[in-house]
Design a protein around this motif. Structure first.
Motif, PDB file in Angstrom:
ATOM      1  N   VAL A   1      42.264  42.201  31.873  1.00 34.54           N
ATOM      2  CA  VAL A   1      41.773  43.307  31.707  1.00 34.54           C
ATOM      3  C   VAL A   1      41.408  43.599  29.896  1.00 34.54           C
ATOM      4  N   THR A   2      40.452  44.567  29.768  1.00 29.82           N
ATOM      5  CA  THR A   2      40.402  44.917  28.316  1.00 29.82           C
ATOM      6  C   THR A   2      40.742  46.436  28.297  1.00 29.82           C
ATOM      7  N   VAL A   3      41.376  46.839  27.791  1.00 28.42           N
ATOM      8  CA  VAL A   3      41.845  48.320  27.330  1.00 28.42           C
ATOM      9  C   VAL A   3      40.339  49.001  26.760  1.00 28.42           C
ATOM     10  N   GLU A   4      39.712  50.213  27.447  1.00 30.08           N
ATOM     11  CA  GLU A   4      38.950  50.750  26.943  1.00 30.08           C
ATOM     12  C   GLU A   4      39.180  52.138  26.248  1.00 30.08           C
ATOM     13  N   ARG A   5      40.117  52.971  26.799  1.00 33.71           N
ATOM     14  CA  ARG A   5      40.589  54.018  26.316  1.00 33.71           C
ATOM     15  C   ARG A   5      41.758  54.510  26.723  1.00 33.71           C
ATOM     16  N   VAL A   6      42.491  55.228  25.873  1.00 36.48           N
ATOM     17  CA  VAL A   6      43.994  55.873  26.149  1.00 36.48           C
ATOM     18  C   VAL A   6      43.881  57.300  25.967  1.00 36.48           C
ATOM     19  N   ASN A   7      44.471  58.009  26.782  1.00 37.91           N
ATOM     20  CA  ASN A   7      44.734  59.438  26.728  1.00 37.91           C
ATOM     21  C   ASN A   7      45.383  59.816  25.322  1.00 37.91           C
ATOM     22  N   ASP A   8      44.947  60.820  24.684  1.00 35.59           N
ATOM     23  CA  ASP A   8      45.491  61.157  23.540  1.00 35.59           C
ATOM     24  C   ASP A   8      46.501  62.330  23.583  1.00 35.59           C
TER      25      ASP A   8
ATOM     26  N   GLY B   1      40.285  47.900  22.999  1.00 36.54           N
ATOM     27  CA  GLY B   1      39.626  46.396  22.873  1.00 36.54           C
ATOM     28  C   GLY B   1      40.848  45.441  22.900  1.00 36.54           C
ATOM     29  N   THR B   2      41.981  45.721  23.241  1.00 37.00           N
ATOM     30  CA  THR B   2      43.099  44.793  23.499  1.00 37.00           C
ATOM     31  C   THR B   2      42.743  44.369  24.704  1.00 37.00           C
ATOM     32  N   ARG B   3      43.171  42.723  24.869  1.00 36.76           N
ATOM     33  CA  ARG B   3      43.037  42.444  26.134  1.00 36.76           C
ATOM     34  C   ARG B   3      44.416  41.925  26.572  1.00 36.76           C
ATOM     35  N   LEU B   4      44.792  42.501  27.877  1.00 30.78           N
ATOM     36  CA  LEU B   4      45.788  42.360  28.603  1.00 30.78           C
ATOM     37  C   LEU B   4      45.718  41.475  29.862  1.00 30.78           C
TER      38      LEU B   4
ATOM     39  N   ALA C   1      57.035  47.147  39.271  1.00 26.08           N
ATOM     40  CA  ALA C   1      58.009  46.964  39.949  1.00 26.08           C
ATOM     41  C   ALA C   1      59.033  47.692  39.451  1.00 26.08           C
ATOM     42  N   ALA C   2      59.977  48.608  40.054  1.00 25.44           N
ATOM     43  CA  ALA C   2      61.146  49.591  39.793  1.00 25.44           C
ATOM     44  C   ALA C   2      60.467  50.458  38.275  1.00 25.44           C
ATOM     45  N   GLY C   3      59.101  50.934  38.723  1.00 28.96           N
ATOM     46  CA  GLY C   3      58.624  51.750  37.734  1.00 28.96           C
ATOM     47  C   GLY C   3      58.223  51.261  36.371  1.00 28.96           C
ATOM     48  N   ILE C   4      58.151  49.668  36.489  1.00 23.41           N
ATOM     49  CA  ILE C   4      57.616  49.330  35.248  1.00 23.41           C
ATOM     50  C   ILE C   4      56.782  48.229  35.339  1.00 23.41           C
ATOM     51  N   LEU C   5      55.387  48.167  34.473  1.00 24.18           N
ATOM     52  CA  LEU C   5      54.598  47.105  34.744  1.00 24.18           C
ATOM     53  C   LEU C   5      54.702  46.357  33.373  1.00 24.18           C
ATOM     54  N   THR C   6      54.927  45.176  33.593  1.00 20.51           N
ATOM     55  CA  THR C   6      55.070  44.109  32.288  1.00 20.51           C
ATOM     56  C   THR C   6      53.512  43.541  32.327  1.00 20.51           C
ATOM     57  N   VAL C   7      53.028  43.195  31.215  1.00 23.13           N
ATOM     58  CA  VAL C   7      51.851  42.821  30.656  1.00 23.13           C
ATOM     59  C   VAL C   7      51.712  41.790  29.677  1.00 23.13           C
ATOM     60  N   GLU C   8      51.170  40.836  29.747  1.00 22.15           N
ATOM     61  CA  GLU C   8      50.982  39.782  28.528  1.00 22.15           C
ATOM     62  C   GLU C   8      49.833  40.353  27.508  1.00 22.15           C
ATOM     63  N   VAL C   9      50.453  40.269  26.431  1.00 25.04           N
ATOM     64  CA  VAL C   9      49.435  40.759  25.414  1.00 25.04           C
ATOM     65  C   VAL C   9      49.708  39.845  23.923  1.00 25.04           C
ATOM     66  N   GLY C  10      48.488  38.973  23.689  1.00 26.67           N
ATOM     67  CA  GLY C  10      48.541  38.085  22.717  1.00 26.67           C
ATOM     68  C   GLY C  10      49.723  37.212  22.618  1.00 26.67           C
ATOM     69  N   GLY C  11      50.027  36.526  23.741  1.00 22.76           N
ATOM     70  CA  GLY C  11      51.316  35.751  24.065  1.00 22.76           C
ATOM     71  C   GLY C  11      52.755  36.441  24.226  1.00 22.76           C
ATOM     72  N   GLY C  12      52.806  37.661  23.884  1.00 22.00           N
ATOM     73  CA  GLY C  12      53.947  38.331  24.079  1.00 22.00           C
ATOM     74  C   GLY C  12      54.042  39.339  25.335  1.00 22.00           C
ATOM     75  N   ILE C  13      55.128  40.032  25.773  1.00 24.09           N
ATOM     76  CA  ILE C  13      55.204  40.845  26.956  1.00 24.09           C
ATOM     77  C   ILE C  13      55.569  42.072  26.512  1.00 24.09           C
ATOM     78  N   VAL C  14      54.856  43.064  26.790  1.00 25.81           N
ATOM     79  CA  VAL C  14      54.908  44.655  26.759  1.00 25.81           C
ATOM     80  C   VAL C  14      55.010  45.252  27.987  1.00 25.81           C
ATOM     81  N   ALA C  15      56.203  46.000  28.158  1.00 26.15           N
ATOM     82  CA  ALA C  15      56.598  46.856  29.154  1.00 26.15           C
ATOM     83  C   ALA C  15      56.094  48.187  29.233  1.00 26.15           C
ATOM     84  N   LEU C  16      55.500  48.634  30.449  1.00 23.70           N
ATOM     85  CA  LEU C  16      54.633  50.022  30.299  1.00 23.70           C
ATOM     86  C   LEU C  16      55.273  50.779  31.501  1.00 23.70           C
ATOM     87  N   ALA C  17      55.739  51.928  31.384  1.00 23.80           N
ATOM     88  CA  ALA C  17      56.167  52.791  32.503  1.00 23.80           C
ATOM     89  C   ALA C  17      55.267  53.154  33.273  1.00 23.80           C
TER      90      ALA C  17
END
Length: 219
Positions: free
Chosen positions: A158-165, A182-185, A192-208
């Motif tokens: 998916v592509t990030v469109e907007r983020v709550n400010d 514009g970031t591709r995730l 799982a366990a309250g955390i979503l992990t996504v791949e961003v540019g070859g790395g991993i980002v954990a999101l609550a």
């Protein structure tokens, strides 16, 4: 009626109602209006009664509040000011995207239509602000943006469109990890366990999981 004919507080109420309507087809609950404007429910209730008497909102008891046509026109002018000021601060004055919301909240009440038009021209008439929120055009029209929340994505790219400010801490966290409009995730598995992990540019980002509704994406 011009938006400058309204008090700062009235402008804030109209802008809060616009913000609600961007993400919901339902009338705005009074409690949510109070939260967004930082007022007590009783204070918000009296304000809404005045707005209804002025023809800027429609309000049915226990059914929520909606902007009228005139209310939406004026609210759009305030949102345009706010988002263009945010964009100017980031683009021209090197503010970061987590710093601009509060500054714009103050400046939006003081700027003139001429000033906003000059900012718009200087920036090349941007369609989105730094958070990906659409900037209303002078005629009141607005670009349609995906309303799909990252919380509703179980897998795929998916592509990030907007983020709550509203949450500067979340904005800083995302910026540090290179995530923004514009970031591709790539979502490889549901949260799982309250955390979503996504791949961003070859790395991993954990999101609550609690913040996933604040990130809107498109497929």
């Amino acid at each position: 009626m011009h938006v400058d004919d309204l008090s700062d507080r009235t402008q804030d109420y109209l802008k809060a109602l616009w913000g609600w309507a961007e993400h919901s087809d339902e009338p705005a609950p009074l409690g949510e209006i109070a939260r967004r404007t930082g007022q007590k429910s009783s204070t918000a209730s009296e304000a809404i009664k005045r707005l209804a008497a002025d023809g800027l909102v429609s309000h049915e008891p226990y059914a929520g509040v909606r902007l009228t046509g005139q209310g939406r026109r004026l609210a759009g002018q305030m949102v345009r000011r706010h988002r263009l000021v945010e964009t100017f601060l980031v683009t021209e004055l090197d503010y970061t995207w987590d710093e601009v919301h509060e500054e714009a909240e103050l400046l939006e009440h003081a700027v003139s239509d001429r000033f906003i038009a000059r900012i718009d021209a200087r920036l090349g008439r941007p369609a989105r602000d730094p958070h990906g929120d659409p900037i209303p055009r002078p005629d009141g029209s607005v670009e349609e943006v995906s309303s799909l929340a990252l919380a509703d994505v179980s897998s795929g790219a998916v592509t990030v469109e907007r983020v709550n400010d509203d949450d500067p801490e979340l904005l800083r966290y995302l910026a540090e990890r290179g995530v923004g409009p514009g970031t591709r995730l790539s979502v490889t598995a549901p949260a799982a366990a309250g955390i979503l992990t996504v791949e961003v540019g070859g790395g991993i980002v954990a999101l609550a999981e609690s913040c996933l509704c604040d990130i809107k994406v498109s497929r």
